[in-house]
Design an enzyme around this catalytic site. Sequence first.
Site, PDB file in Angstrom:
ATOM      1  N   LEU A  42      67.078  88.326  93.929  1.00 25.09           N
ATOM      2  CA  LEU A  42      65.911  87.614  93.392  1.00 25.09           C
ATOM      3  C   LEU A  42      64.637  88.388  93.706  1.00 25.09           C
ATOM      4  O   LEU A  42      63.960  88.886  92.830  1.00 25.09           O
ATOM      5  CB  LEU A  42      65.841  86.205  93.993  1.00 25.09           C
ATOM      6  CG  LEU A  42      64.555  85.432  93.716  1.00 25.09           C
ATOM      7  CD1 LEU A  42      64.445  85.078  92.246  1.00 25.09           C
ATOM      8  CD2 LEU A  42      64.469  84.179  94.591  1.00 25.09           C
ATOM      9  N   ASP A  43      64.326  88.481  94.990  1.00 27.40           N
ATOM     10  CA  ASP A  43      63.180  89.230  95.485  1.00 27.40           C
ATOM     11  C   ASP A  43      63.627  89.989  96.720  1.00 27.40           C
ATOM     12  O   ASP A  43      63.688  89.421  97.808  1.00 27.40           O
ATOM     13  CB  ASP A  43      62.035  88.276  95.818  1.00 27.40           C
ATOM     14  CG  ASP A  43      60.831  88.970  96.426  1.00 27.40           C
ATOM     15  OD1 ASP A  43      60.826  90.210  96.513  1.00 27.40           O
ATOM     16  OD2 ASP A  43      59.886  88.259  96.839  1.00 27.40           O
ATOM     17  N   PRO A  44      64.062  91.242  96.544  1.00 27.63           N
ATOM     18  CA  PRO A  44      63.891  92.089  95.364  1.00 27.63           C
ATOM     19  C   PRO A  44      65.016  91.913  94.336  1.00 27.63           C
ATOM     20  O   PRO A  44      66.144  91.626  94.699  1.00 27.63           O
ATOM     21  CB  PRO A  44      63.939  93.490  95.949  1.00 27.63           C
ATOM     22  CG  PRO A  44      64.900  93.367  97.095  1.00 27.63           C
ATOM     23  CD  PRO A  44      64.647  92.005  97.679  1.00 27.63           C
ATOM     24  N   ASP A  86      62.446  89.905  90.316  1.00 27.33           N
ATOM     25  CA  ASP A  86      61.010  90.205  90.278  1.00 27.33           C
ATOM     26  C   ASP A  86      60.755  91.597  89.701  1.00 27.33           C
ATOM     27  O   ASP A  86      59.876  91.791  88.853  1.00 27.33           O
ATOM     28  CB  ASP A  86      60.392  90.060  91.665  1.00 27.33           C
ATOM     29  CG  ASP A  86      61.031  90.971  92.714  1.00 27.33           C
ATOM     30  OD1 ASP A  86      62.166  91.438  92.489  1.00 27.33           O
ATOM     31  OD2 ASP A  86      60.405  91.204  93.765  1.00 27.33           O
TER      32      ASP A  86
END
Length: 561
Positions: free
Chosen positions: A238-240, A243
Amino acid sequence: MKECTTIDHPFCLYDAENHTNKESFGGNGVLVCSIDNMPTQLPREASEYFGNLLLPHIDEMAKCDALKEFSQQNIGPVVRNAVITANSKLTSNYEYIAELREKQRTHRVVASSSKKVLVLGAGYVSDPVIEYLSRDSNLCVTVVSALKKEADKIASKFASANPVVLDVQRSEGQLGKLIKSHDIVISLLPYIYHPMIAEKCIKHKINMITASYLSKEMKNLHDAAVSQGVTVVNEVGLDPGIDHMLAMQCFDEIKEYGGVVEKFTSYCGGLPAPESANNSLRYKFNWSPRAVLLNTISGARYLKNGKIIDIAGNGALLEQGSRSVSFLPGFNLETFPNRDSIAYIDQYNINTVNSILRGTLRYKGFSQNALGLIRLGLISLKDHPSLHTAGPDITWRQFMCDLLSIDRETYYHNVKSAIYDKLNQDEELTNAVEELGLLSDDLVEKMSNPLDSLAKYLSVRLAYNENERDIIIMHHEVGYKLSNGQNESRTIDFIHYGEINGSTAMAKTVGLPTAIAAKMVLEKEIQTTGMVLPLSKDIYKPILTRLQAEGLHWTETIKKF
């Protein structure tokens, strides 16, 4: 072809030798148009010709009784020979189709049965990874966990998954044998284990996927991976992960229209849904508690109006960098900078920006109360003698006494008063410490240092309860100038709720892109060797398309200035 082309981009060039495709008319390959919503009308002459042939047989077809066996129907040879299925089975003239299907299925299974996936870790985000991979009956999935309880849970949930109980840190020899016998490794373990795992993958020429940041130790393995022809895809969570992909898609589209990116801010947070944010930190854990706490004492670096801003660690991040945000006001959010944002200028190929910031999202009040824990010495990686793993038992109240340098037998009220004084007589911060149970007589599970001991404790105390859910909030803002001088900004909002008593939003948004990337490597859609990030169109576009098919959606808004 993995996806259909579109009306806007109707053609792509397929390179059969490298099993890749790109939107281009130039180069080696086959030009393919595979739009899936082309008109389906037949020419009128063809319809009339077919209708004239069919019309003489309509009467006998209408008199057929569907309840009777096909062999008992009173129909002529033309209709009888044309009917392929009846009574839920193939007619005698077409029974050979079943044999062809079986031969094709057997051939496909034999050809693909050697694909074996090794998943390391069966914790917070593993379920969506295993579920996605298990849909493909031609994949064999082995899941490794150090905890028998987690391995048994996997076995009960996914009949096709093969659970293995193994501590990868203590059994490196066995881990090497497992890696060697599989086609790809997905590591869902903490990032500190990835270099050791990557070394074994490179040694045995096995590809690897991880959702974690590309660390210096992993970067140092790039040349070795290239020389062995090994692909190691990083930062596909997700993050990273998402994004990066949403940002790169936006940047590439702006550049295609001749635009210049001047400003980029990105915020992301995995949070309890507002109705479940019912503690002093306004936070609950559905991923690594250690990483959440470690983030609060890390430093950060970003670019603002052409000026580099550096923030030191040990609490300065929350004290100097925390601020409220104006977007999505209904969530009452705050943010603080996340790591080194400036490093992404080159990675994103946006050297024209004068401002770039990547931030962490929390509900308002998190930073203030977490800062109180830092000031008390509770979020520290420095070993503490009271937390020696072989030392005597100690309660949280006793440990607070040690941190405050007061006698362990001090009365409860006096301990609270000492905390009150330590926190500059801030009653709200003092009550937050008490509400978290840090003045209780619960025993500390000692992990040598305060941070890891607190992470262990809060992972249980601030766990999600039954009927609670989490939420993922991601917000991108991109400022740019078009070739005609027009200034615009593009906003991307990605909000996804977890399922009550089902998959969490964090698990889905980390696990699904990781699993999709693994299949892309297996199917040779990703062939770049070495340390790979999902920043190129041939990687991020298929992943984002498939995430949307899984029910993950985002919205985009463009404003002109």
